[in-house]
Structures are given as C-alpha cells and as structure tokens.
Write an enzyme that holds these catalytic residues in place. Structure first.
Site, PDB file in Angstrom:
ATOM      1  N   CYS A  81       0.245  -1.039   0.342  1.00 47.87           N
ATOM      2  CA  CYS A  81       0.096  -0.118  -0.012  1.00 47.87           C
ATOM      3  C   CYS A  81       0.931   1.370  -0.192  1.00 47.87           C
ATOM      4  O   CYS A  81       1.607   0.925   0.187  1.00 47.87           O
ATOM      5  CB  CYS A  81      -1.111   0.267   0.983  1.00 47.87           C
ATOM      6  SG  CYS A  81      -2.051   1.996   1.520  1.00 47.87           S
ATOM      7  N   CYS A  85      -1.717   3.963   7.068  1.00 49.45           N
ATOM      8  CA  CYS A  85      -3.329   4.340   8.284  1.00 49.45           C
ATOM      9  C   CYS A  85      -2.611   3.417   9.123  1.00 49.45           C
ATOM     10  O   CYS A  85      -2.321   2.041   9.701  1.00 49.45           O
ATOM     11  CB  CYS A  85      -4.073   3.745   7.069  1.00 49.45           C
ATOM     12  SG  CYS A  85      -5.163   4.390   5.905  1.00 49.45           S
ATOM     13  N   CYS A  88      -4.431  -0.128  10.324  1.00 46.62           N
ATOM     14  CA  CYS A  88      -4.598  -0.833   9.134  1.00 46.62           C
ATOM     15  C   CYS A  88      -4.347  -2.227   9.887  1.00 46.62           C
ATOM     16  O   CYS A  88      -3.533  -2.756  10.520  1.00 46.62           O
ATOM     17  CB  CYS A  88      -3.188  -0.606   7.614  1.00 46.62           C
ATOM     18  SG  CYS A  88      -3.837  -2.340   6.958  1.00 46.62           S
TER      19      CYS A  88
END
Length: 359
Positions: A81, A85, A88
């Site tokens: 990714c 975040c 996550c």
C-alpha cells in the site's frame, strides 16, 4: 518392506483358493488396507508446518445442512500500500502477488463452489501494475465467470479516468476508504500522500463513478481521531449507495502484538463511543454499521496466497490454499459463520444492474 507382507498374504491365498473363500478374502484384504491407514494428504502451498487450525475442522466449518457456500468473498490479492493508516489490519507483511493465471484459476474454483460476489482489496489494489492486474481480474470475473457482483475497496489515490474507460463497464461497486472530511485528520491517521487532498480526490472519484455507471460506496473506520466528527452533510452530498462504518479493530500480528507492523491501540474506541457516533448519524439512510463483534466471523477473507483467514481468535490464522486443496477443504478452517453473515445483511442488492440508480 515389512509393511507389504500383510498385503501380499491375502493375494497369495486368493491365487491358491479360488472359489467359495474368495469373497471372504477380498473383504480381509480391504480391511487390512484400511487398518494400515492408506490415505492421501495433499501438500500445502506454503512452506513449513501446517498453519494453526488446518489440522482440525474449525467451528462454523460446515454443518448438518451441508458445506459452506462462499457466496461473498473478499480477495486481498496484495498487501502492499502507498498509505500508512495507523489502524490498518491487513499490513504489508509480504510483497507476494499470484500470477494472473493462478489468481483466475482460484476465482473460477470459487465460482464453481457458489461465489456470487467478489470484492478485491489490499493493501491498495490499484498499486499492482498501475491497476492493470486488477482491471483484468475485474473483467475476467464479470465477462468470463458471469458473477452478479464485482467490487473494489481502494484508497482512491491511484485511480485514473483511463481505468474507468477500459474497465468501468465490468465493475459494479467502487468503495473508497475515507475516515474524515477534515484533511488534517486524514493526514494524522495516515491517509495522506504528498500534495494529494484525499477529500477532493474522493469527490472526483464520485463524479467518475456517475459518468461511467459504477455504484459508489464509502468505507469509514471510526477511531480515536474521528469519533466526534459530524459527517452527515458530506455523506448526504456524496450520496453513496452504502456508507459502511466500521469500529476500529485490533488484529494480533497485524496492528497489535508481536510482529505487528502497526500499533493501533491508540486508535481504539469503546462500544459506547462507537454507538455515540452511530446515534449522531442515524438519519443517514445509507449508513451500514459494523461493530467488532460482527466483523470477526462474518467475512470470508482470502489472502495473497488464496488462503482463507480465520479471525475468530483475534488474529489471522490461514487455511491451506484453495489452489492446493480446493475451496470446500480450505473453507472448513475459515471460521466463517454463515448465519452471522446473513444476519448482518451481508447479502444485499449488489449488482449495479439491479440497483436502478439514477446515473
């Protein structure tokens, strides 16, 4: 060589005593074979010992009504990714992605086992080959397999209009992850990349979905940094077909505990806080809430090796790959509770042909 002796003995007797004793000796031969435990056990795709849970049937792995049906499957074909975040729960622990032909073979096996909907996720699914790998999977599932519903969950940062031009006709639903309409909060959470404004990009994607006739959905993870936010006006303006609202979830080995790539404890909120957020937004008609209790055992999740992930114990225990042992053998160890899936509304109107949207 000693193990062959019990098998050879009945064979010699059969040769010498053809006649009335033959049926009895045939029975004896079969009994000896069973007693020696001649069973075949396939080898798993992953190296090393079998994953925990793969040697015994997990709770929820079937029942008196027959085998489980993989009606709706979430295929996380990549863990990579471009966002970071903090909460996550499917992190970049590997960079592995199946060859396209193998992924298609697995998807065909799932269709033959009863799959009606596939959702592609990650990581960030548009990261692989600039979205071309994903596009070819989407087209395969709709054109070759004829699935009623094909959807994607993405952070939206890498989607370009040319992808819609080429593949939009095969996609039913595009879900974009957006946890806040305050850009500073998005950056704080980890949904930020350079100069790209996540909220402005969300609005652009909403416009493209309308132009290319793809149903638009929003996913939000409610956590410590957005739990007090009022998102009603923004959601009503964007008018998604569904607004899926999740409670921040801890998964051991992913965003909590030993070996985790994230430390999500600081994002966690209580059930009461989550309910407070839901109460504030209860007038939003497209709101679909999911607390942690609903999430753990009501999703069928495939990882990058096409192994079902069992989250019942607060971690992700993998089955063996469906490419090695088939769907019905692997799904026994998924921890999937079909009744909970149906109770939470897991099956809904998910084909854009049936949504009757005013494009």
């Amino acid at each position: 060589m000693w193990a062959l002796a019990p098998l050879a003995f009945p064979g010699k007797l059969l040769g010498a005593l053809r006649g009335s004793l033959a049926p009895l000796l045939l029975w004896l031969r079969a009994a000896l074979l069973l007693g020696l435990g001649w069973t075949h056990r396939g080898q798993g795709r992953q190296d090393g010992p079998e994953p925990e849970g793969a040697g015994e049937e997990a709770e929820g792995g079937g029942g008196p009504d027959g085998p489980l049906t993989p009606t709706s499957v979430n295929y996380h074909f990549t863990r990579q990714c471009n966002y970071k975040c903090g909460f996550c729960f499917h992190t970049a622990k590997t960079s592995f992605v199946l060859p396209l032909e193998e992924a298609q073979r697995g998807l065909r096996l799932l269709k033959e086992a009863g799959m009606e909907k596939v959702n592609f996720s990650g990581g960030e699914p548009f990261l692989q080959d600039r979205g071309e790998y994903l596009g070819r999977l989407v087209r395969f599932c709709k054109q070759e397999l004829g699935l009623p519903s094909v959807s994607i969950v993405s952070n939206g940062s890498l989607i370009r209009e040319r992808w819609f031009v080429k593949y939009g006709q095969y996609l039913d639903i595009l879900a974009i992850s957006c946890d806040s309409f305050n850009e500073d909060v998005n950056v704080l959470i980890g949904r930020g990349q350079g100069r790209l404004n996540h909220v402005e990009n969300l609005r652009k994607l909403r416009r493209w979905c309308r132009e290319y006739r793809v149903a638009f959905k929003i996913n939000s993870v409610i956590n410590r940094f957005n739990v007090d936010e009022d998102m009603r006006a923004h959601i009503q303006e964007l008018n998604p077909v569904r607004w899926k609202v999740f409670q921040c979830l801890l998964i051991d080995g992913e965003n909590a505990g030993d070996g985790a790539l994230r430390e999500a404890e600081r994002f966690v909120i209580s059930k009461e806080e989550f309910q407070g957020f839901l109460d504030r937004h209860r007038e939003v008609p497209c709101l679909v809430p999911e607390c942690n209790d609903k999430m753990k055992d009501s999703y069928l999740i495939l990882d990058e090796y096409m192994r079902f992930l069992n989250c019942r114990e607060g971690r992700k225990d993998p089955s063996r790959s469906i490419l090695d042992v088939g769907v019905q053998e692997a799904i026994k160890f998924s921890g999937f509770d079909e009744a909970t899936f149906l109770k939470r509304g897991g099956k809904y109107v998910w084909s854009k042909a049936d949504l009757k949207l005013d494009w």
